[in-house]
Write an enzyme that holds these catalytic residues in place. Structure first.
Site, PDB file in Angstrom:
ATOM      1  N   PHE A 147       0.862  -1.176   0.000  1.00 26.96           N
ATOM      2  CA  PHE A 147       0.000   0.000   0.000  1.00 26.96           C
ATOM      3  C   PHE A 147       0.901   1.229   0.000  1.00 26.96           C
ATOM      4  O   PHE A 147       1.567   1.526   0.993  1.00 26.96           O
ATOM      5  CB  PHE A 147      -0.940   0.054   1.200  1.00 26.96           C
ATOM      6  CG  PHE A 147      -1.834   1.281   1.155  1.00 26.96           C
ATOM      7  CD1 PHE A 147      -2.971   1.285   0.366  1.00 26.96           C
ATOM      8  CD2 PHE A 147      -1.503   2.427   1.838  1.00 26.96           C
ATOM      9  CE1 PHE A 147      -3.771   2.410   0.274  1.00 26.96           C
ATOM     10  CE2 PHE A 147      -2.302   3.560   1.765  1.00 26.96           C
ATOM     11  CZ  PHE A 147      -3.439   3.556   0.982  1.00 26.96           C
ATOM     12  N   ASP A 232       9.590   2.744   1.806  1.00 24.70           N
ATOM     13  CA  ASP A 232       8.408   3.554   2.102  1.00 24.70           C
ATOM     14  C   ASP A 232       8.155   3.478   3.602  1.00 24.70           C
ATOM     15  O   ASP A 232       7.596   2.516   4.117  1.00 24.70           O
ATOM     16  CB  ASP A 232       7.206   3.028   1.319  1.00 24.70           C
ATOM     17  CG  ASP A 232       5.942   3.842   1.565  1.00 24.70           C
ATOM     18  OD1 ASP A 232       5.901   4.608   2.550  1.00 24.70           O
ATOM     19  OD2 ASP A 232       4.981   3.694   0.781  1.00 24.70           O
ATOM     20  N   LYS A 261       2.886  11.396   6.733  1.00 26.27           N
ATOM     21  CA  LYS A 261       2.015  11.220   7.894  1.00 26.27           C
ATOM     22  C   LYS A 261       2.533  11.944   9.140  1.00 26.27           C
ATOM     23  O   LYS A 261       2.295  13.120   9.308  1.00 26.27           O
ATOM     24  CB  LYS A 261       1.750   9.742   8.138  1.00 26.27           C
ATOM     25  CG  LYS A 261       0.922   9.099   7.008  1.00 26.27           C
ATOM     26  CD  LYS A 261       0.329   7.791   7.398  1.00 26.27           C
ATOM     27  CE  LYS A 261      -0.407   7.135   6.238  1.00 26.27           C
ATOM     28  NZ  LYS A 261      -1.584   7.875   5.770  1.00 26.27           N
TER      29      LYS A 261
END
Length: 408
Positions: A147, A232, A261
């Site tokens: 994801f 990531d 984030k």
């Protein structure tokens, strides 16, 4: 005279027969109005312990005083210039963030998906300019179950059909291999490979932690093949797993690190691509950009985030409270939990399907004042703010035991 238009409450909007919000999310029926620390409060004044923390965007809790102060101070001075001009906050932010990660250069962006897209562009440009891959032939190897976002390019290499169906044609140039499989990875890498892009821990897939040695293997393989290792760390980074970066659990240094984030402290979207000069130096003016990327407000908040992490306090908290989380979940195995995976303050919990789906379990926990999020099937994710106390964490685990034991 024009009649006044009444603004409907959030509660009315979510139950409206003709909603004005696009239905691209299916949230639990709680309408949050206020928040502080590890708790949120709904429009009716009921408090909930937030055990999701915005998918790690709220690693430092809601409205952390240092981050709010940094935002307020910057709001009084300057919020946006675009990158057409310099601003007095960006260079300092980049220097501090580079120092935190041990890499040389920073490309500031906004969202996590933008960081991934930017990392893909950098890898392809590096492949053509440095490695010598023929034009338009660069490939990037990714892992099944990944994801990395939901842009058109990113869903092109997703294996989640819910994210892909109806959005083709897809972007070429990607090869998908099983996660945690070095043999398959080596077979997919060739002279056209620009990079291997993986999550050190797959969050959306259910907090999937690879075998010890996998990340070291990826690092060694990419060096041998003369391609980039892109990590990531948008969900796994910035203290969540007990280290600043999850790759540090194997003492691995990727060529490129993607952050997002938590870098915005839950206040503004902030993301970044980090690499050494021999990689990020391939970009030249006009080849990539963002109007808001590196804006002064984002840089001020991002700098404050780095300052919090420089103390090591939050990494220690994730390690120490992570042990409490693992012990609590281990005690539930065979009592409604069929398995779990945890690192730091992050866990994927597989609930006995006979007790309900992950969505149903999340709804039961909501009624107990605990907010979590399901992922696939009967799996739920736990990712509380790193500011949570041991007592609060134990209480949340008690609530999980209760809803699994009662089945209602």
């Amino acid at each position: 005279m024009t009649a006044a238009v009444r603004t409907r409450s959030s509660a009315e909007l979510i139950s409206a027969e003709k909603p004005v919000l696009a239905h691209n999310y299916h949230p639990l029926p709680v309408v949050v109005a206020r928040a502080e620390g590890a708790f949120v409060e709904d429009v009716e004044g009921r408090r909930y312990l937030d055990m999701l923390a915005g998918y790690s965007a709220l690693n430092f809790g809601h409205r952390h005083p240092a981050l709010i102060a940094a935002a307020h101070q910057q709001l009084e001075r300057l919020t946006l210039t675009s990158r057409a001009f310099h601003n007095d906050r960006l260079a300092g932010f980049a220097e501090r963030l580079a120092g935190l990660t041990g890499l040389d250069m920073v490309l500031p962006m906004n969202t996590g998906a933008e960081a991934v897209e930017s990392g893909i562009k950098v890898a392809r440009k590096w492949a053509y300019d440095v490695k010598g891959v023929p034009a338009d032939q660069a490939t990037i190897v990714v892992a099944a179950g990944n994801f990395h976002g939901r842009t058109t390019t990113i869903v092109s290499f997703s294996t989640d059909e819910e994210a892909r169906a109806g959005f083709g044609p897809f972007t070429p140039g990607f090869r998908i291999v099983p996660y945690n499989d070095l043999t398959a990875l080596e077979a997919a890498v060739d002279e056209t490979t620009a990079a291997v892009l993986i999550e050190p821990i797959q969050g959306e897939a259910g907090v999937i932690i690879p075998d010890d040695g996998y990340l070291v293997g990826v690092r060694e393989l990419t060096r041998r093949a003369n391609c980039l290792f892109i990590a990531d760390e948008i969900q796994s980074g910035l203290g969540r797993t007990g280290h600043t970066l999850a790759v540090e659990h194997e003492m691995v240094v990727p060529d490129v690190v993607l952050l997002g984030k938590a870098l915005g402290g839950g206040i503004v979207p902030v993301s970044a691509v980090l690499a050494n000069r021999d990689v990020l130096g391939v970009l030249h003016p006009g080849e990539h950009g963002s109007t808001f990327g590196g804006n002064p407000l984002a840089a001020a908040v991002g700098t404050a985030v780095v300052e919090l992490l420089e103390t090591g306090e939050f990494q220690r908290r994730a390690t120490e409270l992570g042990a409490v989380l693992r012990d609590g979940l281990a005690g539930l195995v065979g009592h409604g939990v069929v398995g779990f995976r945890a690192r730091g303050l992050w866990a994927g919990v597989d609930v006995d399907p006979a007790l309900g789906t992950g969505r149903e379990v999340s709804a039961r926990l909501m009624r107990e004042g605990i907010l979590v999020k399901d992922t696939h099937g009967s799996t739920i994710r736990l990712a509380p703010p790193l500011t949570i106390t041991e007592e609060e964490l134990v209480a949340a685990l008690g609530s999980l035991a209760k809803v699994l034991g009662s089945g209602a």
